[in-house]
Scaffold this motif. Sequence first.
Motif, PDB file in Angstrom:
ATOM      1  N   UNK A 221      -7.413  16.745   2.053  1.00 45.36           N
ATOM      2  CA  UNK A 221      -7.685  15.371   2.455  1.00 45.36           C
ATOM      3  C   UNK A 221      -7.550  14.485   1.236  1.00 45.36           C
ATOM      4  N   UNK A 222      -6.774  13.411   1.409  1.00 39.77           N
ATOM      5  CA  UNK A 222      -6.549  12.467   0.329  1.00 39.77           C
ATOM      6  C   UNK A 222      -7.458  11.262   0.528  1.00 39.77           C
ATOM      7  N   UNK A 223      -7.673  10.536  -0.550  1.00 38.06           N
ATOM      8  CA  UNK A 223      -8.478   9.323  -0.492  1.00 38.06           C
ATOM      9  C   UNK A 223      -7.723   8.220  -1.229  1.00 38.06           C
ATOM     10  N   UNK A 224      -7.490   7.130  -0.528  1.00 34.85           N
ATOM     11  CA  UNK A 224      -6.779   5.999  -1.123  1.00 34.85           C
ATOM     12  C   UNK A 224      -7.165   4.700  -0.435  1.00 34.85           C
ATOM     13  N   UNK A 225      -6.620   3.613  -0.919  1.00 35.96           N
ATOM     14  CA  UNK A 225      -6.961   2.307  -0.357  1.00 35.96           C
ATOM     15  C   UNK A 225      -6.161   1.944   0.882  1.00 35.96           C
TER      16      UNK A 225
ATOM     17  N   UNK B 282      -9.793   6.494   3.730  1.00 37.64           N
ATOM     18  CA  UNK B 282      -9.785   5.282   2.908  1.00 37.64           C
ATOM     19  C   UNK B 282     -10.923   5.327   1.906  1.00 37.64           C
ATOM     20  N   UNK B 283     -10.644   4.850   0.709  1.00 35.22           N
ATOM     21  CA  UNK B 283     -11.613   4.881  -0.374  1.00 35.22           C
ATOM     22  C   UNK B 283     -12.195   3.524  -0.712  1.00 35.22           C
ATOM     23  N   UNK B 284     -12.321   3.271  -1.993  1.00 35.43           N
ATOM     24  CA  UNK B 284     -12.944   2.046  -2.480  1.00 35.43           C
ATOM     25  C   UNK B 284     -12.344   1.694  -3.835  1.00 35.43           C
ATOM     26  N   UNK B 285     -12.518   0.445  -4.228  1.00 28.91           N
ATOM     27  CA  UNK B 285     -12.122   0.020  -5.572  1.00 28.91           C
ATOM     28  C   UNK B 285     -13.069  -1.080  -6.014  1.00 28.91           C
ATOM     29  N   UNK B 286     -13.414  -1.033  -7.274  1.00 29.95           N
ATOM     30  CA  UNK B 286     -14.218  -2.077  -7.899  1.00 29.95           C
ATOM     31  C   UNK B 286     -13.528  -2.390  -9.221  1.00 29.95           C
TER      32      UNK B 286
ATOM     33  N   UNK C 250       6.918  -6.811   1.358  1.00 24.99           N
ATOM     34  CA  UNK C 250       5.970  -5.866   0.755  1.00 24.99           C
ATOM     35  C   UNK C 250       5.810  -4.605   1.593  1.00 24.99           C
ATOM     36  N   UNK C 251       5.671  -3.463   0.878  1.00 24.26           N
ATOM     37  CA  UNK C 251       5.330  -2.217   1.560  1.00 24.26           C
ATOM     38  C   UNK C 251       3.802  -2.152   1.707  1.00 24.26           C
ATOM     39  N   UNK C 252       3.295  -1.082   2.336  1.00 17.33           N
ATOM     40  CA  UNK C 252       1.855  -0.970   2.598  1.00 17.33           C
ATOM     41  C   UNK C 252       1.022  -0.988   1.315  1.00 17.33           C
ATOM     42  N   UNK C 253       1.488  -0.307   0.285  1.00 14.00           N
ATOM     43  CA  UNK C 253       0.744  -0.260  -0.981  1.00 14.00           C
ATOM     44  C   UNK C 253       0.686  -1.648  -1.607  1.00 14.00           C
TER      45      UNK C 253
ATOM     46  N   UNK D  18     -14.053  -6.162  -5.252  1.00  9.39           N
ATOM     47  CA  UNK D  18     -14.780  -4.931  -4.971  1.00  9.39           C
ATOM     48  C   UNK D  18     -14.637  -4.701  -3.471  1.00  9.39           C
ATOM     49  N   UNK D  19     -13.971  -3.593  -3.104  1.00 11.62           N
ATOM     50  CA  UNK D  19     -13.689  -3.289  -1.707  1.00 11.62           C
ATOM     51  C   UNK D  19     -14.130  -1.857  -1.434  1.00 11.62           C
ATOM     52  N   UNK D  20     -14.803  -1.648  -0.303  1.00  8.20           N
ATOM     53  CA  UNK D  20     -15.294  -0.314   0.043  1.00  8.20           C
ATOM     54  C   UNK D  20     -14.978  -0.010   1.504  1.00  8.20           C
ATOM     55  N   UNK D  21     -14.041   0.928   1.709  1.00  7.38           N
ATOM     56  CA  UNK D  21     -13.665   1.359   3.052  1.00  7.38           C
ATOM     57  C   UNK D  21     -14.288   2.714   3.408  1.00  7.38           C
ATOM     58  N   UNK D  22     -15.138   3.250   2.543  1.00  6.48           N
ATOM     59  CA  UNK D  22     -15.713   4.572   2.758  1.00  6.48           C
ATOM     60  C   UNK D  22     -16.560   4.558   4.027  1.00  6.48           C
ATOM     61  N   UNK D  23     -16.338   5.579   4.866  1.00  9.93           N
ATOM     62  CA  UNK D  23     -17.014   5.636   6.152  1.00  9.93           C
ATOM     63  C   UNK D  23     -17.289   7.099   6.497  1.00  9.93           C
TER      64      UNK D  23
END
Length: 174
Positions: free
Chosen positions: A75-79, A109-113, A140-143, A154-159
């Motif tokens: 399992x990968x984790x990314x934005x 989905x992960x998070x970034x600060x 633009x592509x998805x990334x 600061x974004x947090x998609x962790x669920x």
Amino acid sequence: MSKIAVIYKSTYGATKKYAEWISEELGADLIERDSAKANMLIDYDIIMYSGGIYASSISGSDLVSKNACKHLIVFTVGLTNPETMDYTDIMHRAFPNQNIQPQKVFHLRGAIDYGKLGFLHRNLMKMLNKAVEKKAESEMNEVEKVIKDTYGKQVDYINRESIRPIIAYIQGIA
């Protein structure tokens, strides 16, 4: 009962959080990637490997991409949003050997600060953002869209609920 290990490589904590939750739910051994050795893999019936996605690579995946496992689940984790992102190239780079492939792959989905990014990651994101600013959104592509939407924030998609399909899959093969 199958012996399960959750091996993870986490830079800023999102991947670690998911790995801890999955390990807890399954009663699996939790192992940080830097502590894991190739000879340990044979001791487990199921290896779950997780790494954050950085620069289109899965952090630390060489351990499991170069050493066969009885059952390998990744399992990968990314934005980026797993529902709209194509991970094909990332998976090919992480697992170039056709004889060693994950049995199943999940993307979370992960998070970034930005305030907590290290020097290298902060400057890389700054350069990427400058390149993205020059593009029309339709190009633009998805990334690139995620970089545009999250830059400097600061974004947090962790669920925790997003691990349910992983838990169900592992319970089905264990």
